[in-house]
Design an enzyme around this catalytic site. Structure first.
Site, PDB file in Angstrom:
ATOM      1  N   GLY C 131     -22.949   5.761  17.469  1.00  0.00           N
ATOM      2  CA  GLY C 131     -23.541   6.488  16.349  1.00  0.00           C
ATOM      3  C   GLY C 131     -23.432   7.988  16.569  1.00  0.00           C
ATOM      4  O   GLY C 131     -24.356   8.635  17.064  1.00  0.00           O
ATOM      5  N   GLU C 248     -13.725   8.273  25.503  1.00  0.00           N
ATOM      6  CA  GLU C 248     -13.190   7.702  24.270  1.00  0.00           C
ATOM      7  C   GLU C 248     -11.759   8.149  24.041  1.00  0.00           C
ATOM      8  O   GLU C 248     -10.894   7.350  23.732  1.00  0.00           O
ATOM      9  CB  GLU C 248     -14.047   8.133  23.073  1.00  0.00           C
ATOM     10  CG  GLU C 248     -13.438   7.666  21.754  1.00  0.00           C
ATOM     11  CD  GLU C 248     -14.218   8.103  20.525  1.00  0.00           C
ATOM     12  OE1 GLU C 248     -15.095   8.971  20.659  1.00  0.00           O
ATOM     13  OE2 GLU C 248     -13.941   7.566  19.444  1.00  0.00           O
TER      14      GLU C 248
END
Lengths: 379, 401, 399
Positions: C131, C248
């Site tokens: 999120g 990431e």
């Protein structure tokens, strides 16, 4: 294959950086150009390079060389590329050495390699006949004549052809232009009867010549490799040349990039450093990525040469194509980002673009090598 | 239309009669006439042609007649250029007088200034140069530091300019100077004219990577610039300067010539294709190198689209005026096209492209090397490509700062 | 080195015995396992494979064994990977637990957090989602507005996240929230973990141009984040967030698998496809101009993977390289997009099949893959942001 340098190679690189920085900064190339120096490089500097062992980096120790291999030669050429150093390293210590290492008989090696390593002999590869790299497109003829051969033809863009003692001449002993078969390599003295040499003065202020061969007599012992099978040697020599030239180009483009980066940080317009503008930042970051990829392919290709890998032809094309595109990009952007000052002869940044474009056309441009890579991959 | 047809007929007849044969050949570099007496064309016909055209006002066809111009409407102007292109007539007069300061004086000059300066531009008597950039003020032109102190009837100018193209041949200079050091940088600048023969001016040529020295550094040491040659208002020079840059980037004249003849771009590409045919060879009516062929064709198509856009802009524009911020398109795209054209020539000619001097290269090849190097300035001089793109983003597309 | 050789032999033997046949050979995207309570196993072999690998800790080979990982050195990890590639073994499980929150907890989590969360990632019990982005905070991530009020033992979270990849199937979400509205924007952010199984969390899928809905909007309406699930210090979440982004980025570019596999390795090679659709003439692809471009892309891919290998070699310590992540994210996604564009050129109108029998499944997959690839230079930090990071952090260009 290792993609990092070992300690020995790093030491050689540091030594080369030190030498080139002190002895052959770009001001030396400018001086050679402005003095219209007839040799086109400094014999004194060359002698110092020989003393450092550079003439014999790739020559085995048994023959008086350093035996440091192509990674060793690569790091030296990279540093020479940074300072745009004019020297016979490419013509003699790279092309000449590899032609003799891969094509010569044991007697020839015993005679020639120590002389090359000792800097007593300069060589040049007389290959091209058109303005476009096309190694099998050879019309120069080698006719049997007595015990030897008679050579006729004309050669272009022969690196260091104006100062070489010995020429490696690529000639056709059978077949027609374009055939891979039927090529033969000859080592002939540059002062043989029937050889006339015209030095060509080029934009990068480096050295090449056009050479006419008219009934040049070459004895049978002048053959490098087997008659008609010269392409086996030539292919190897050219791949060595392509890869080591890529290393030189890597040095040049890194230097041009670092100088440009520095300029972006210090040049102020509109009250701020121009490097704060995103339009320039993004282009600099894109170049950084291309440079990182370029480093990888050069290292891999040099390692492949040292390991005599089957991948050498593909990696040679990969390196030469990539470095051509990247050097062109970086050297052009270097001028654009320097602005007006980059267009002046007084500033050194323009020298890199001139060198980049001549490198582009040495041993095949990017499109040539993409085509070759595709052929090697079977499509 | 009938009137325009008559105009075409008359023009054709007049040109046939008046354009000397040697003026119907491609321009050679030394024979370009930019006015003044310090650099002369070696061909006497250059001046026959100049005088005849100047007499009709056709060295500046769209300028008003009262200042010596041709007074032509845009349609007529285009016809004249088409007819000139038909017989491959050279432009009789080039230079910054007709392309830059003339159009600027027409907009911002006083009546007295127009009378005094324009006719001398029309007839090629005076050659002009531009004093804009400074060593510390390149893209940030308004950061200029050359100062001009008010001395009653004149300004006293001190400082230096760089990239003053043709300064060694110019009779007059139009120059940006700082008249109010305390004001915000765009608001303390004035636009002045003075003679290059004034005491206190010295010139030093700058050698470029191509080996040529088309630009100079120009130094001012207590140079007097008479007040009568202040253009527009004091401290309002920036407005004038910006407009002049638009004329520089794309004077209507340049656009119209390119668009009308339709040959400017195609001519160069034809020669590019010819070069490639010769150096690469043909197979089955195609260039033998399919990848280079694709690049050349792509270039040629872009060049054609570009010249169509120039023509469209002329047809859309008001009679005689230079378009506004969109001129940045032409500066930016034109410079890149030209660089691309020369890069493709290098690819086509291979190692023969890099001759510097001496044996082993033809004169054409040696000339190409220098032209290629010089072309890199196209995206730097007169406002870099980056500045042009900023202008487009801001003024045309309305993107925020 | 003897131990490495032994390790290779043991690994080879173990894989031979334990990797089910159905887990050898490439699978479709739909078959990929990401774990969690929503995971179903149409192929029972997938569950067997996951359990066996998890038991050895080889779903997370380099994590410490006290948290369920394999405890392998980098060299051992590379060997494991070699051997898996050798028998074409599929990855048993993937997802953000492994590529993002796991490594981040290893860096910043408390001992208690590591114990509680990591083993459940390793054995595929819990699936995670991220999120980060909000409708008003895309490239400018730090301007996020989702707020978390301190309620003593927990935070009360209110706001909205967007582009929450896989949120519809996730059990937990790691998220950035604003805990100090008055502070400068980077200094009022905290990093918290939230259980998605509570009434205050709602998920709404977003349909993309490719027709699929891998992303969601996620709404928090008085959702509860326990204090024990605050990672790093209060208001210091930005540091954690940046580090996670590096994990990431390197994962999107394929670095997490040692740089040996590209994102599109399940597709046939460009040249194979071009051969089929363009044909050959005299030993070369019949379209010589397209051929030049295809070879160019192939060569650049080769240079890119060499560079990944070089980065791994330079980074002998085995952590995530910091300088390289933005470069790999940027270059990898642009290269992948370029490759797919060339594939379209090669396949012509057959590239644009949306559904139905007139197109092969490869063709239909390509259409979707091509469209999806456009997101690769947007998600996880746009290409423009990556270039900014390179310019600033690597090249030292001024702000």
């Amino acid at each position: 294959m290792p993609l990092v340098l070992n300690e020995e190679q790093n030491m050689l690189k540091d030594a080369a950086k030190d030498f080139c920085g002190k002895s052959t900064p770009i001001t030396e190339l400018r001086k050679l150009r402005d003095d219209k120096d007839e040799t086109g490089f400094s014999r004194d500097i060359w002698q110092q390079m020989v003393e450092l062992g550079w003439a014999g980096i790739t020559i085995p120790e048994d023959f008086g060389g350093l035996g440091f291999g192509y990674l060793g030669m690569g790091v030296v050429m990279e540093e020479c590329g940074r300072t745009l150093t004019a020297s016979p390293l490419m013509s003699t210590a790279v092309l000449g050495s590899s032609a003799i290492l891969s094509g010569a008989s044991d007697e020839q090696k015993a005679e020639l390699l120590p002389a090359l390593a000792g800097g007593e002999l300069l060589t040049a590869l007389a290959l091209e006949e058109t303005p476009h790299h096309s190694p099998y497109n050879i019309s120069t003829t080698a006719e049997k004549s007595g015990d030897g051969y008679k050579l006729n033809g004309s050669k272009k863009f022969v690196l260091d052809g104006h100062v070489a003692d010995q020429l490696v001449v690529v000639a056709r002993s059978s077949g027609t232009a374009g055939d891979r078969d039927g090529l033969s390599l000859f080592l002939v003295a540059a002062d043989s009867d029937g050889i006339s040499t015209t030095r060509t003065i080029m934009a990068d202020s480096r050295n090449a010549a056009n050479i006419e061969l008219s009934n040049v007599q070459a004895p049978a012992t002048a053959l490098l490799g087997a008659e008609g099978k010269g392409a086996d040697v030539l292919d190897k020599v050219l791949d060595v040349g392509r890869i080591v030239l890529s290393a030189e180009m890597l040095g040049g483009l890194q230097e041009a990039f670092e100088r440009t980066l520095e300029y972006l940080k210090v040049r102020e317009q509109f009250g701020v450093p121009i490097g704060s503008f995103q339009a320039l930042k993004h282009r600099a970051a894109e170049m950084f990525c291309e440079i990182e990829l370029s480093k990888s392919v050069v290292l891999e290709a040099l390692s492949a040469l040292d390991e005599d890998s089957d991948e050498v032809p593909k990696l040679a094309s990969l390196a030469k194509a990539r470095l051509t595109d990247t050097y062109n990009l970086v050297s052009s952007e270097a001028i654009q980002m320097h602005g007006g000052i980059g267009m002046t002869d007084e500033h050194e940044i323009g020298f890199f673009m001139k060198r980049a474009r001549v490198c582009e056309h040495s041993f095949g441009n990017a499109a040539y090598h993409r085509n070759r890579y595709g052929e090697l991959e079977g499509y | 239309m009938a009137a325009l047809d008559d105009f075409r007929k008359d023009t054709r007849a007049w040109l046939d009669e008046n354009c000397p044969a040697s003026m119907r050949t491609p321009m050679t570099e030394g024979e370009t006439v930019s006015g003044g007496s310090k650099h002369r064309s070696p061909n006497p016909d250059s001046y026959v042609w100049l005088d005849r055209m100047a007499e009709k006002g056709w060295t500046v066809p769209a300028w008003p007649k009262e200042y010596g111009g041709g007074g032509l409407h845009t349609d007529e102007f285009v016809v004249l250029l088409e007819e000139m292109a038909r017989i491959q007539a050279r432009s009789p007069l080039e230079g910054m007088g007709v392309t830059m300061i003339g159009p600027t004086l027409l907009e911002y000059g006083s009546e007295e200034q127009k009378q005094r300066h324009l006719t001398k531009i029309v007839n090629g008597e005076i050659r002009w140069c531009q004093g804009y950039s400074e060593p510390g003020a390149g893209s940030d032109l308004a950061g200029l530091a050359t100062k001009a102190e008010d001395k009653g009837d004149h300004f006293l100018v001190n400082g230096s300019k760089i990239w003053t193209s043709g300064a060694q041949f110019a009779d007059w200079i139009f120059c940006l100077v700082r008249t109010e050091p305390q004001a915000p940088k765009h608001e303390g600048i004035s636009f002045v004219l003075f003679s290059m023969d004034s005491p206190g001016i010295s010139i030093k040529p700058i050698k470029l990577i191509s080996g040529a020295s088309p630009f100079c550094e120009t130094f001012f040491d207590d140079v007097k610039a008479p007040k009568e040659d202040l253009v527009h208002k004091v401290n309002q020079g920036w407005t004038v300067a910006k407009r002049l840059l638009q004329h520089e980037r794309s004077g209507l004249r340049a656009l119209a010539s390119a668009g009308a003849s339709r040959t400017a771009a195609t001519q160069t590409t034809t020669s590019l294709a010819d070069v490639a045919k010769e150096t690469i060879g043909m197979v089955d009516n195609h260039l033998a190198n399919p990848v280079l062929r694709d690049s050349i064709i792509q270039y040629r198509m872009n060049a054609n689209a570009f010249s169509l856009t120039q023509r469209r802009t002329v047809e859309e524009s008001e009679a005689g005026s230079t378009p506004g911020a969109a001129t940045s398109i032409f500066k930016f795209y034109g410079a890149d096209l030209r660089k691309e054209q020369l890069e493709l020539q290098l690819k086509a000619r291979g190692t023969q492209s890099f001759g510097w001097e001496g044996d082993g290269f033809t004169a054409e090849e040696l000339n190409l090397t220098r032209t290629w190097l010089a072309s890199r300035a196209g995206s730097i001089a007169g406002g870099t490509n980056e500045v042009q793109l900023n202008i487009l983003a801001k003024r045309v597309l309305g993107l925020p700062d | 080195m003897a131990t490495l050789r032994e390790f290779r032999e043991e690994t080879q033997a173990w894989l031979a015995d334990n990797c089910p046949d159905s887990m050898r050979g490439s699978g479709t995207d739909a078959e990929a396992v990401a774990g969690g309570t929503s995971q179903t196993y149409e192929n029972p072999g997938a569950k067997v494979w996951l359990d066996r690998m998890a038991e050895k800790g080889w779903t997370a080979p380099m994590w410490p064994s006290e948290y369920g990982g394999g405890g392998l050195s980098r060299d051992q990890f590379l060997i494991l990977q070699d051997e898996m590639i050798r028998i074409n073994a599929r990855s048993p499980i993937g997802g953000m637990g492994f590529s993002m929150i796991g490594p981040t907890l290893l860096d910043y989590g408390t001992e208690e957090q590591k114990q509680r969360h990591l083993p459940k990632i390793v054995n595929g019990e819990i699936r995670w989602c991220q999120g980060y982005s909000e409708p008003g905070a895309g490239s400018d991530l730090a301007s996020l507005a989702t707020k978390a009020e301190d309620m003593g033992d927990h935070f009360l979270v209110n706001g909205q996240k967007i582009w929450t990849s896989g949120a519809q199937n996730a059990d937990w979400i790691f998220t950035l929230v604003r805990t100090e509205p008055q502070a400068p924007k980077h200094e009022g952010i905290s990093f918290v973990l939230i259980d998605m199984d509570q009434p205050g969390v709602k998920v709404n899928p977003i349909k993309l141009i490719s027709g699929s809905s891998p992303f969601n909007e996620t709404f928090f309406d008085d959702a509860i984040a326990k204090k024990e699930d605050l990672v790093g210090q209060l208001n210091r979440g930005w540091t954690v967030a940046k580090r996670l982004l590096q994990h990431e980025r390197s994962s999107i570019s394929g670095m997490s698998s040692g740089g040996r596999r590209g994102r599109y390795d399940n597709l046939r090679s460009l040249s194979q496809i071009a051969r089929d659709y363009i044909g050959m003439d005299d030993g070369k692809l019949a379209d010589l101009v397209l051929r030049d471009q295809i070879i160019g892309n192939t060569m650049t891919s080769k240079a890119f993977s060499l560079t990944q290998r070089r980065a791994a070699a330079e980074n002998a310590s085995g952590g995530t390289p910091t300088f390289a992540t933005s470069m790999f994210k940027y270059y990898g996604s642009e290269l992948g997009k370029d490759r797919l564009e060339l594939q379209l050129k090669a396949m012509g109108t057959q590239s644009f099949g949306w559904e139905g029998d007139m197109f092969t499944s490869e063709e239909r997959t390509l259409t979707r893959t091509w469209l999806r690839s456009k997101g690769s230079s947007i998600a996880g930090g746009t290409s423009e942001i990556q270039l900014n990071i390179i310019a600033k952090r690597v090249l030292g260009l001024p702000d």
